[in-house]
Design a protein around this motif. Sequence first.
Motif, PDB file in Angstrom:
ATOM      1  N   ALA A  16       0.827  -1.211   0.000  1.00  0.00           N
ATOM      2  CA  ALA A  16       0.000   0.000   0.000  1.00  0.00           C
ATOM      3  C   ALA A  16       0.859   1.258   0.000  1.00  0.00           C
ATOM      4  CB  ALA A  16      -0.934   0.002   1.204  1.00  0.00           C
ATOM      5  N   LEU A  17       2.047   1.185   0.582  1.00  0.00           N
ATOM      6  CA  LEU A  17       2.936   2.350   0.585  1.00  0.00           C
ATOM      7  C   LEU A  17       3.395   2.697  -0.820  1.00  0.00           C
ATOM      8  CD1 LEU A  17       5.203   1.717   3.689  1.00  0.00           C
ATOM      9  CD2 LEU A  17       3.346   3.368   3.460  1.00  0.00           C
ATOM     10  N   GLY A  18       3.632   1.700  -1.620  1.00  0.00           N
ATOM     11  CA  GLY A  18       4.025   1.939  -2.997  1.00  0.00           C
ATOM     12  C   GLY A  18       5.517   2.141  -3.150  1.00  0.00           C
ATOM     13  N   GLU A  19       5.915   2.310  -4.378  1.00  0.00           N
ATOM     14  CA  GLU A  19       7.327   2.485  -4.727  1.00  0.00           C
ATOM     15  C   GLU A  19       7.820   3.853  -4.269  1.00  0.00           C
ATOM     16  OE1 GLU A  19       9.342   0.616  -7.165  1.00  0.00           O
ATOM     17  OE2 GLU A  19       7.951  -1.059  -7.256  1.00  0.00           O
ATOM     18  N   GLY A  20       9.039   3.903  -3.815  1.00  0.00           N
ATOM     19  CA  GLY A  20       9.663   5.170  -3.468  1.00  0.00           C
ATOM     20  C   GLY A  20       9.316   5.719  -2.098  1.00  0.00           C
ATOM     21  N   VAL A  21       8.494   5.014  -1.327  1.00  0.00           N
ATOM     22  CA  VAL A  21       8.132   5.470   0.012  1.00  0.00           C
ATOM     23  C   VAL A  21       8.933   4.654   1.012  1.00  0.00           C
ATOM     24  CG1 VAL A  21       6.293   5.690   1.713  1.00  0.00           C
ATOM     25  CG2 VAL A  21       5.822   6.142  -0.694  1.00  0.00           C
ATOM     26  N   LYS A  22       9.706   5.337   1.831  1.00  0.00           N
ATOM     27  CA  LYS A  22      10.494   4.643   2.846  1.00  0.00           C
ATOM     28  C   LYS A  22       9.677   4.574   4.128  1.00  0.00           C
ATOM     29  CE  LYS A  22      14.918   4.717   5.231  1.00  0.00           C
ATOM     30  NZ  LYS A  22      15.215   3.327   5.126  1.00  0.00           N
ATOM     31  N   HIS A  23       9.420   3.380   4.592  1.00  0.00           N
ATOM     32  CA  HIS A  23       8.654   3.176   5.819  1.00  0.00           C
ATOM     33  C   HIS A  23       9.603   3.285   7.013  1.00  0.00           C
ATOM     34  CE1 HIS A  23       6.155   0.343   8.547  1.00  0.00           C
ATOM     35  NE2 HIS A  23       5.898   1.602   8.786  1.00  0.00           N
ATOM     36  N   ARG A  24       9.275   4.190   7.903  1.00  0.00           N
ATOM     37  CA  ARG A  24      10.054   4.343   9.130  1.00  0.00           C
ATOM     38  C   ARG A  24       9.188   3.902  10.298  1.00  0.00           C
ATOM     39  NH1 ARG A  24      14.698   7.455   8.568  1.00  0.00           N
ATOM     40  NH2 ARG A  24      14.839   8.433   6.539  1.00  0.00           N
ATOM     41  N   ARG A  25       9.827   3.245  11.247  1.00  0.00           N
ATOM     42  CA  ARG A  25       9.123   2.789  12.449  1.00  0.00           C
ATOM     43  C   ARG A  25       9.682   3.508  13.662  1.00  0.00           C
ATOM     44  NH1 ARG A  25       9.951  -2.271   9.667  1.00  0.00           N
ATOM     45  NH2 ARG A  25       7.944  -3.066   8.971  1.00  0.00           N
ATOM     46  N   THR A  26       8.813   3.724  14.623  1.00  0.00           N
ATOM     47  CA  THR A  26       9.275   4.326  15.875  1.00  0.00           C
ATOM     48  C   THR A  26      10.093   3.291  16.638  1.00  0.00           C
ATOM     49  OG1 THR A  26       7.301   3.624  17.070  1.00  0.00           O
ATOM     50  CG2 THR A  26       7.262   5.818  16.070  1.00  0.00           C
ATOM     51  N   ARG A  27      10.985   3.785  17.471  1.00  0.00           N
ATOM     52  CA  ARG A  27      11.724   2.871  18.340  1.00  0.00           C
ATOM     53  C   ARG A  27      10.765   2.344  19.398  1.00  0.00           C
ATOM     54  NH1 ARG A  27      16.474   6.826  19.608  1.00  0.00           N
ATOM     55  NH2 ARG A  27      15.955   6.155  21.700  1.00  0.00           N
ATOM     56  N   PRO A  28      10.926   1.099  19.806  1.00  0.00           N
ATOM     57  CA  PRO A  28      10.046   0.556  20.846  1.00  0.00           C
ATOM     58  C   PRO A  28      10.146   1.354  22.147  1.00  0.00           C
ATOM     59  CG  PRO A  28      11.312  -1.196  19.804  1.00  0.00           C
ATOM     60  CD  PRO A  28      11.860   0.106  19.302  1.00  0.00           C
ATOM     61  N   PHE A  29       9.026   1.471  22.804  1.00  0.00           N
ATOM     62  CA  PHE A  29       8.939   2.121  24.111  1.00  0.00           C
ATOM     63  C   PHE A  29       9.403   3.572  24.069  1.00  0.00           C
ATOM     64  CE2 PHE A  29       9.844  -2.425  24.702  1.00  0.00           C
ATOM     65  CZ  PHE A  29       8.611  -2.803  25.200  1.00  0.00           C
ATOM     66  N   ARG A  30       8.973   4.301  23.038  1.00  0.00           N
ATOM     67  CA  ARG A  30       9.319   5.722  22.907  1.00  0.00           C
ATOM     68  C   ARG A  30       8.041   6.549  22.885  1.00  0.00           C
ATOM     69  NH1 ARG A  30      14.157   7.750  23.842  1.00  0.00           N
ATOM     70  NH2 ARG A  30      13.678   9.415  22.407  1.00  0.00           N
ATOM     71  N   PRO A  31       7.450   6.822  24.049  1.00  0.00           N
ATOM     72  CA  PRO A  31       6.207   7.596  24.062  1.00  0.00           C
ATOM     73  C   PRO A  31       6.383   9.016  23.530  1.00  0.00           C
ATOM     74  CG  PRO A  31       7.040   7.271  26.279  1.00  0.00           C
ATOM     75  CD  PRO A  31       7.888   6.426  25.369  1.00  0.00           C
ATOM     76  N   GLN A  32       7.612   9.533  23.538  1.00  0.00           N
ATOM     77  CA  GLN A  32       7.831  10.874  22.998  1.00  0.00           C
ATOM     78  C   GLN A  32       7.462  10.914  21.521  1.00  0.00           C
ATOM     79  OE1 GLN A  32      10.050   8.991  24.606  1.00  0.00           O
ATOM     80  NE2 GLN A  32      11.212  10.185  26.106  1.00  0.00           N
ATOM     81  N   THR A  33       7.824   9.888  20.779  1.00  0.00           N
ATOM     82  CA  THR A  33       7.513   9.832  19.350  1.00  0.00           C
ATOM     83  C   THR A  33       6.050   9.491  19.135  1.00  0.00           C
ATOM     84  OG1 THR A  33       9.763   9.124  18.906  1.00  0.00           O
ATOM     85  CG2 THR A  33       8.166   8.788  17.157  1.00  0.00           C
ATOM     86  N   ASN A  34       5.576   8.440  19.766  1.00  0.00           N
ATOM     87  CA  ASN A  34       4.186   8.043  19.582  1.00  0.00           C
ATOM     88  C   ASN A  34       3.236   9.138  20.037  1.00  0.00           C
ATOM     89  OD1 ASN A  34       4.897   5.617  18.516  1.00  0.00           O
ATOM     90  ND2 ASN A  34       4.509   4.442  20.353  1.00  0.00           N
ATOM     91  N   GLY A  35       3.581   9.840  21.090  1.00  0.00           N
ATOM     92  CA  GLY A  35       2.732  10.918  21.580  1.00  0.00           C
ATOM     93  C   GLY A  35       2.537  12.012  20.552  1.00  0.00           C
ATOM     94  N   LYS A  36       3.577  12.323  19.790  1.00  0.00           N
ATOM     95  CA  LYS A  36       3.480  13.361  18.763  1.00  0.00           C
ATOM     96  C   LYS A  36       2.531  12.925  17.652  1.00  0.00           C
ATOM     97  CE  LYS A  36       7.992  15.163  19.812  1.00  0.00           C
ATOM     98  NZ  LYS A  36       9.395  15.153  19.502  1.00  0.00           N
ATOM     99  N   VAL A  37       2.633  11.677  17.260  1.00  0.00           N
ATOM    100  CA  VAL A  37       1.751  11.157  16.217  1.00  0.00           C
ATOM    101  C   VAL A  37       0.312  11.131  16.718  1.00  0.00           C
ATOM    102  CG1 VAL A  37       1.194   9.112  14.842  1.00  0.00           C
ATOM    103  CG2 VAL A  37       3.563   9.837  15.098  1.00  0.00           C
ATOM    104  N   GLU A  38       0.131  10.661  17.945  1.00  0.00           N
ATOM    105  CA  GLU A  38      -1.213  10.599  18.503  1.00  0.00           C
ATOM    106  C   GLU A  38      -1.811  11.988  18.653  1.00  0.00           C
ATOM    107  OE1 GLU A  38      -0.851   8.295  22.060  1.00  0.00           O
ATOM    108  OE2 GLU A  38      -0.268   6.514  20.933  1.00  0.00           O
ATOM    109  N   ARG A  39      -1.027  12.977  19.016  1.00  0.00           N
ATOM    110  CA  ARG A  39      -1.539  14.349  19.134  1.00  0.00           C
ATOM    111  C   ARG A  39      -1.911  14.894  17.767  1.00  0.00           C
ATOM    112  NH1 ARG A  39      -4.671  17.686  19.984  1.00  0.00           N
ATOM    113  NH2 ARG A  39      -4.210  19.750  20.749  1.00  0.00           N
ATOM    114  N   PHE A  40      -1.104  14.620  16.743  1.00  0.00           N
ATOM    115  CA  PHE A  40      -1.436  15.078  15.394  1.00  0.00           C
ATOM    116  C   PHE A  40      -2.735  14.432  14.926  1.00  0.00           C
ATOM    117  CE2 PHE A  40      -1.154  14.686  10.726  1.00  0.00           C
ATOM    118  CZ  PHE A  40      -1.241  16.025  10.422  1.00  0.00           C
TER     119      PHE A  40
END
Length: 97
Positions: A16-40
């Motif tokens: 579904a991401l398609g060609e040319g899209v780099k999938h990045r994952r958050t580091r495990p147990f990093r609420p600082q990152t997940n919190g930003k996504v959840e707030r957005f």
Amino acid sequence: MTDNGACYRSPAFAAALGEGVKHRRTRPFRPQTNGKVERFNRTLATEWAYARPYASEADREAAYTAWLHHYNHHRPHTGISGQIPSERVHNLTGKNT
């Protein structure tokens, strides 16, 4: 960028991401990152997706571009001391002259 949920590790998601899209994952147990996504996501819901009734999903989609422009170019963000993101980012299209 997603968390490391099983649905984001599936071949179907990669396709579904398609060609040319780099999938990045958050580091495990990093609420600082997940919190930003959840707030957005919460901001998307309250200020755009469900801010008013839309006659159709097409109307909702049509309103997204204008909302995103407002979000990035006119709306102050408390997380960056009341600045507007377009003022803070220096490599936006059209700003490199």
